[in-house]
Design a protein around this motif. Structure first.
Motif, PDB file in Angstrom:
ATOM      1  N   VAL A  37       0.837  -1.201   0.000  1.00 15.88           N
ATOM      2  CA  VAL A  37       0.000   0.000   0.000  1.00 15.88           C
ATOM      3  C   VAL A  37       0.874   1.254   0.000  1.00 15.88           C
ATOM      4  CG1 VAL A  37      -1.843   1.232   1.207  1.00 15.88           C
ATOM      5  CG2 VAL A  37      -1.679  -1.277   1.394  1.00 15.88           C
ATOM      6  N   VAL A  59      -2.278  -1.226  -3.481  1.00  9.95           N
ATOM      7  CA  VAL A  59      -3.323  -0.276  -3.114  1.00  9.95           C
ATOM      8  C   VAL A  59      -2.720   1.127  -3.134  1.00  9.95           C
ATOM      9  CG1 VAL A  59      -4.998   0.452  -1.381  1.00  9.95           C
ATOM     10  CG2 VAL A  59      -4.499  -1.989  -1.684  1.00  9.95           C
ATOM     11  N   SER A  76      -4.732  -3.911  -8.883  1.00  3.65           N
ATOM     12  CA  SER A  76      -4.514  -2.688  -8.116  1.00  3.65           C
ATOM     13  C   SER A  76      -5.843  -2.070  -7.710  1.00  3.65           C
ATOM     14  CB  SER A  76      -3.685  -1.675  -8.920  1.00  3.65           C
ATOM     15  OG  SER A  76      -4.334  -1.304 -10.124  1.00  3.65           O
ATOM     16  N   TYR A  77      -5.818  -1.451  -6.557  1.00  8.15           N
ATOM     17  CA  TYR A  77      -6.965  -0.778  -5.968  1.00  8.15           C
ATOM     18  C   TYR A  77      -6.536   0.653  -5.686  1.00  8.15           C
ATOM     19  CZ  TYR A  77      -8.554  -5.571  -5.255  1.00  8.15           C
ATOM     20  OH  TYR A  77      -8.926  -6.875  -5.454  1.00  8.15           O
ATOM     21  N   SER A  99      -7.390   0.201 -12.340  1.00  9.04           N
ATOM     22  CA  SER A  99      -7.535  -0.074 -10.912  1.00  9.04           C
ATOM     23  C   SER A  99      -9.002  -0.077 -10.509  1.00  9.04           C
ATOM     24  CB  SER A  99      -6.795   0.988 -10.092  1.00  9.04           C
ATOM     25  OG  SER A  99      -5.435   1.043 -10.425  1.00  9.04           O
ATOM     26  N   VAL A 117     -10.692  -0.805   2.022  1.00 12.72           N
ATOM     27  CA  VAL A 117     -10.189  -1.083   0.677  1.00 12.72           C
ATOM     28  C   VAL A 117      -9.007  -2.041   0.750  1.00 12.72           C
ATOM     29  CG1 VAL A 117      -9.106  -0.067  -1.369  1.00 12.72           C
ATOM     30  CG2 VAL A 117     -11.042   1.090  -0.276  1.00 12.72           C
ATOM     31  N   ILE A 118      -8.123  -1.829   1.720  1.00  7.02           N
ATOM     32  CA  ILE A 118      -6.965  -2.719   1.881  1.00  7.02           C
ATOM     33  C   ILE A 118      -7.422  -4.144   2.184  1.00  7.02           C
ATOM     34  CG2 ILE A 118      -4.923  -3.199   3.275  1.00  7.02           C
ATOM     35  CD1 ILE A 118      -4.695  -0.121   3.675  1.00  7.02           C
ATOM     36  N   ALA A 121      -8.726  -5.840  -0.870  1.00  7.71           N
ATOM     37  CA  ALA A 121      -7.624  -6.295  -1.711  1.00  7.71           C
ATOM     38  C   ALA A 121      -7.027  -7.575  -1.168  1.00  7.71           C
ATOM     39  CB  ALA A 121      -6.562  -5.215  -1.806  1.00  7.71           C
TER      40      ALA A 121
END
Length: 252
Positions: free
Chosen positions: A90, A112, A196-197, A221, A243-244, A247
Protein backbone atom coordinates in the motif's frame (compact mmCIF):
# COMPACT_ATOMS: atom_id res chain seq x y z
CA UNK A 1 -11.79 -48.64 18.02
CA UNK A 2 -12.32 -48.87 21.78
CA UNK A 3 -14.84 -46.85 23.77
CA UNK A 4 -11.92 -44.87 25.24
CA UNK A 5 -10.91 -43.73 21.75
CA UNK A 6 -14.33 -42.39 20.74
CA UNK A 7 -14.25 -39.03 22.59
CA UNK A 8 -10.85 -38.25 21.07
CA UNK A 9 -12.17 -39.14 17.63
CA UNK A 10 -15.17 -36.86 18.17
CA UNK A 11 -12.95 -33.97 19.24
CA UNK A 12 -10.70 -34.44 16.22
CA UNK A 13 -13.68 -34.45 13.88
CA UNK A 14 -15.01 -31.26 15.47
CA UNK A 15 -11.64 -29.53 15.06
CA UNK A 16 -11.40 -30.59 11.44
CA UNK A 17 -14.89 -29.24 10.80
CA UNK A 18 -13.92 -25.91 12.39
CA UNK A 19 -10.81 -25.65 10.23
CA UNK A 20 -12.84 -26.41 7.11
CA UNK A 21 -15.38 -23.71 7.96
CA UNK A 22 -12.75 -21.06 8.68
CA UNK A 23 -10.31 -21.96 5.88
CA UNK A 24 -11.64 -19.38 3.36
CA UNK A 25 -11.07 -16.53 5.82
CA UNK A 26 -7.61 -17.78 6.73
CA UNK A 27 -6.71 -18.15 3.05
CA UNK A 28 -6.72 -14.40 2.51
CA UNK A 29 -3.39 -12.59 2.25
CA UNK A 30 -2.54 -11.66 5.83
CA UNK A 31 0.57 -9.49 5.37
CA UNK A 32 0.10 -5.78 4.73
CA UNK A 33 3.00 -3.40 4.08
CA UNK A 34 2.27 0.33 4.29
CA UNK A 35 4.44 2.98 2.60
CA UNK A 36 4.12 6.65 3.56
CA UNK A 37 4.45 9.56 1.19
CA UNK A 38 6.53 12.72 1.03
CA UNK A 39 6.64 15.28 3.86
CA UNK A 40 5.45 12.77 6.49
CA UNK A 41 6.62 9.57 8.17
CA UNK A 42 5.01 6.21 8.84
CA UNK A 43 3.31 7.26 12.09
CA UNK A 44 0.38 8.63 10.11
CA UNK A 45 -0.66 5.05 9.37
CA UNK A 46 -1.49 4.40 13.06
CA UNK A 47 -5.28 4.44 12.61
CA UNK A 48 -5.14 2.08 9.63
CA UNK A 49 -2.63 -0.12 11.46
CA UNK A 50 -4.89 -0.42 14.50
CA UNK A 51 -7.88 -1.49 12.39
CA UNK A 52 -5.95 -4.02 10.31
CA UNK A 53 -4.18 -5.61 13.27
CA UNK A 54 -7.46 -5.84 15.16
CA UNK A 55 -8.86 -7.72 12.17
CA UNK A 56 -6.04 -10.24 12.25
CA UNK A 57 -3.60 -8.88 9.68
CA UNK A 58 0.14 -8.63 10.16
CA UNK A 59 1.04 -5.03 9.35
CA UNK A 60 4.51 -3.60 8.67
CA UNK A 61 5.27 0.05 8.05
CA UNK A 62 8.17 1.25 5.90
CA UNK A 63 10.18 4.24 7.13
CA UNK A 64 11.94 5.18 3.92
CA UNK A 65 14.44 8.09 3.90
CA UNK A 66 12.89 10.15 1.05
CA UNK A 67 16.41 10.84 -0.22
CA UNK A 68 16.19 9.02 -3.56
CA UNK A 69 13.74 6.73 -5.31
CA UNK A 70 16.29 3.92 -5.34
CA UNK A 71 16.83 4.19 -1.58
CA UNK A 72 13.10 4.39 -0.94
CA UNK A 73 12.44 1.31 -3.06
CA UNK A 74 15.31 -0.50 -1.32
CA UNK A 75 13.84 0.34 2.11
CA UNK A 76 10.49 -1.05 0.98
CA UNK A 77 12.00 -4.24 -0.44
CA UNK A 78 13.88 -4.75 2.82
CA UNK A 79 10.53 -4.87 4.64
CA UNK A 80 9.05 -7.13 1.97
CA UNK A 81 11.95 -9.55 2.44
CA UNK A 82 10.95 -9.97 6.09
CA UNK A 83 7.38 -11.03 5.31
CA UNK A 84 6.46 -14.69 5.77
CA UNK A 85 4.06 -14.97 2.83
CA UNK A 86 2.01 -13.06 0.30
CA UNK A 87 1.70 -9.29 0.71
CA UNK A 88 -0.67 -6.45 -0.12
CA UNK A 89 1.54 -3.41 -0.71
CA UNK A 90 0.00 0.00 0.00
CA UNK A 91 1.31 3.47 -0.88
CA UNK A 92 0.14 6.98 -0.05
CA UNK A 93 1.05 10.01 -2.18
CA UNK A 94 4.71 9.67 -3.36
CA UNK A 95 4.54 6.24 -1.74
CA UNK A 96 2.52 5.23 -4.80
CA UNK A 97 5.58 5.80 -6.96
CA UNK A 98 7.61 3.62 -4.59
CA UNK A 99 5.13 0.72 -4.55
CA UNK A 100 4.79 0.87 -8.33
CA UNK A 101 8.44 -0.17 -8.63
CA UNK A 102 8.86 -2.20 -5.43
CA UNK A 103 5.65 -4.07 -6.24
CA UNK A 104 7.43 -6.26 -8.77
CA UNK A 105 8.54 -8.37 -5.79
CA UNK A 106 7.01 -11.86 -6.20
CA UNK A 107 5.55 -11.73 -2.67
CA UNK A 108 3.34 -8.79 -3.64
CA UNK A 109 -0.06 -10.01 -4.80
CA UNK A 110 -1.96 -6.70 -4.92
CA UNK A 111 -1.27 -2.97 -4.83
CA UNK A 112 -3.32 -0.28 -3.11
CA UNK A 113 -2.93 3.41 -3.99
CA UNK A 114 -4.22 5.90 -1.42
CA UNK A 115 -4.42 9.41 -2.91
CA UNK A 116 -1.19 8.30 -4.55
CA UNK A 117 0.87 8.68 -7.67
CA UNK A 118 0.67 5.73 -10.04
CA UNK A 119 3.34 6.20 -12.70
CA UNK A 120 3.87 4.25 -15.87
CA UNK A 121 7.29 2.76 -16.54
CA UNK A 122 9.60 5.65 -17.44
CA UNK A 123 7.49 8.30 -15.69
CA UNK A 124 8.45 10.26 -12.59
CA UNK A 125 6.55 11.77 -9.70
CA UNK A 126 7.38 15.29 -10.86
CA UNK A 127 6.29 14.54 -14.42
CA UNK A 128 2.87 13.38 -13.26
CA UNK A 129 2.35 16.28 -10.86
CA UNK A 130 3.27 18.78 -13.55
CA UNK A 131 0.89 17.20 -16.04
CA UNK A 132 -2.17 18.31 -14.08
CA UNK A 133 -1.65 21.11 -11.59
CA UNK A 134 -2.77 20.65 -8.00
CA UNK A 135 -5.34 23.06 -6.54
CA UNK A 136 -2.48 24.70 -4.60
CA UNK A 137 1.17 25.12 -5.46
CA UNK A 138 2.77 25.50 -2.05
CA UNK A 139 5.40 22.73 -2.19
CA UNK A 140 8.66 24.59 -2.68
CA UNK A 141 12.32 23.59 -3.04
CA UNK A 142 14.81 24.33 -0.29
CA UNK A 143 18.38 25.52 -0.83
CA UNK A 144 19.72 22.03 -0.18
CA UNK A 145 17.62 20.27 -2.82
CA UNK A 146 14.54 19.11 -0.92
CA UNK A 147 10.82 19.92 -1.13
CA UNK A 148 8.57 21.02 1.73
CA UNK A 149 5.36 22.96 2.42
CA UNK A 150 5.37 26.25 4.29
CA UNK A 151 4.20 25.18 7.77
CA UNK A 152 1.67 27.99 7.79
CA UNK A 153 0.00 26.44 4.73
CA UNK A 154 0.43 22.77 5.63
CA UNK A 155 -2.97 22.21 7.27
CA UNK A 156 -4.97 23.73 4.41
CA UNK A 157 -2.93 21.95 1.75
CA UNK A 158 -2.38 18.54 3.30
CA UNK A 159 -5.03 17.83 5.91
CA UNK A 160 -7.75 20.44 6.22
CA UNK A 161 -10.07 18.18 8.23
CA UNK A 162 -7.43 17.08 10.74
CA UNK A 163 -7.56 18.43 14.30
CA UNK A 164 -5.70 21.73 14.46
CA UNK A 165 -3.05 20.54 16.91
CA UNK A 166 -2.36 17.39 14.88
CA UNK A 167 -1.99 19.31 11.61
CA UNK A 168 0.28 21.85 13.30
CA UNK A 169 2.51 19.11 14.71
CA UNK A 170 2.75 17.46 11.28
CA UNK A 171 3.60 20.82 9.72
CA UNK A 172 6.57 21.26 12.02
CA UNK A 173 7.71 17.63 11.84
CA UNK A 174 7.78 17.38 8.04
CA UNK A 175 10.16 14.96 6.31
CA UNK A 176 11.21 16.89 3.20
CA UNK A 177 11.59 14.79 0.07
CA UNK A 178 14.62 15.12 -2.21
CA UNK A 179 13.92 16.81 -5.52
CA UNK A 180 15.98 14.05 -7.14
CA UNK A 181 13.60 11.43 -5.75
CA UNK A 182 10.63 13.10 -7.43
CA UNK A 183 12.49 13.40 -10.73
CA UNK A 184 13.61 9.76 -10.87
CA UNK A 185 11.77 7.59 -13.38
CA UNK A 186 10.33 4.25 -12.31
CA UNK A 187 11.97 1.25 -13.90
CA UNK A 188 8.89 -0.98 -13.80
CA UNK A 189 5.16 -0.48 -13.31
CA UNK A 190 3.99 -3.46 -11.27
CA UNK A 191 0.32 -2.57 -11.74
CA UNK A 192 0.52 -3.98 -15.26
CA UNK A 193 0.87 -7.48 -13.86
CA UNK A 194 -0.89 -7.31 -10.49
CA UNK A 195 -4.37 -6.23 -9.41
CA UNK A 196 -4.51 -2.69 -8.12
CA UNK A 197 -6.97 -0.78 -5.97
CA UNK A 198 -7.06 2.98 -5.66
CA UNK A 199 -8.67 5.62 -3.47
CA UNK A 200 -9.42 9.09 -4.80
CA UNK A 201 -9.43 11.76 -2.11
CA UNK A 202 -12.14 14.00 -3.52
CA UNK A 203 -10.99 17.10 -1.60
CA UNK A 204 -7.27 16.60 -2.21
CA UNK A 205 -5.37 19.90 -2.43
CA UNK A 206 -1.93 18.32 -2.90
CA UNK A 207 -2.55 15.93 -5.80
CA UNK A 208 -5.28 16.97 -8.21
CA UNK A 209 -8.20 14.52 -7.78
CA UNK A 210 -8.62 14.56 -11.56
CA UNK A 211 -5.03 13.35 -11.92
CA UNK A 212 -5.78 10.56 -9.46
CA UNK A 213 -8.84 9.53 -11.49
CA UNK A 214 -6.88 9.65 -14.75
CA UNK A 215 -4.00 7.52 -13.47
CA UNK A 216 -6.28 4.95 -11.87
CA UNK A 217 -8.42 4.65 -15.00
CA UNK A 218 -5.30 4.18 -17.12
CA UNK A 219 -4.13 1.36 -14.86
CA UNK A 220 -7.53 -0.32 -14.70
CA UNK A 221 -7.54 -0.07 -10.91
CA UNK A 222 -10.64 -0.74 -8.84
CA UNK A 223 -11.45 2.78 -7.66
CA UNK A 224 -13.11 4.00 -4.48
CA UNK A 225 -13.84 7.69 -3.97
CA UNK A 226 -13.79 9.01 -0.40
CA UNK A 227 -14.47 12.57 0.73
CA UNK A 228 -11.37 13.92 2.38
CA UNK A 229 -8.07 15.71 2.00
CA UNK A 230 -4.64 14.38 1.03
CA UNK A 231 -4.40 13.10 4.62
CA UNK A 232 -7.34 10.76 4.00
CA UNK A 233 -5.32 7.81 5.29
CA UNK A 234 -5.45 9.53 8.70
CA UNK A 235 -8.87 11.19 8.69
CA UNK A 236 -10.70 8.30 7.00
CA UNK A 237 -8.71 5.37 8.35
CA UNK A 238 -11.71 3.02 8.40
CA UNK A 239 -12.53 3.63 4.73
CA UNK A 240 -8.90 3.15 3.73
CA UNK A 241 -8.58 -0.03 5.81
CA UNK A 242 -11.72 -1.41 4.15
CA UNK A 243 -10.19 -1.08 0.68
CA UNK A 244 -6.96 -2.72 1.88
CA UNK A 245 -8.91 -5.61 3.40
CA UNK A 246 -10.91 -6.02 0.19
CA UNK A 247 -7.62 -6.29 -1.71
CA UNK A 248 -6.31 -8.85 0.78
CA UNK A 249 -9.49 -10.95 0.59
CA UNK A 250 -9.33 -10.99 -3.20
CA UNK A 251 -5.62 -11.92 -3.23
CA UNK A 252 -6.18 -15.48 -1.98
Amino acid sequence: MSIVDKPAFGLTAALLSFVALTAPALAATRNIVLVHGALVDGSGWRGVYDILTRDGYKVSIVQQPLTSLDWDVAATKSVLDRQDGDVVLVGHSYGGTIVTQAGDDPKVKALVYVAALQPEKGESTAQLLQSMASPTNDIKPTKDGFLRIDPAKFAADFGAELPKDQAEFMAWSQMPVAVAATEAKVKVAAWHDKPSYAIVATDDMTINPELERWMYKRAGSKVTEVAGSHAIYISQAAAVAKVIEDAAEAAK
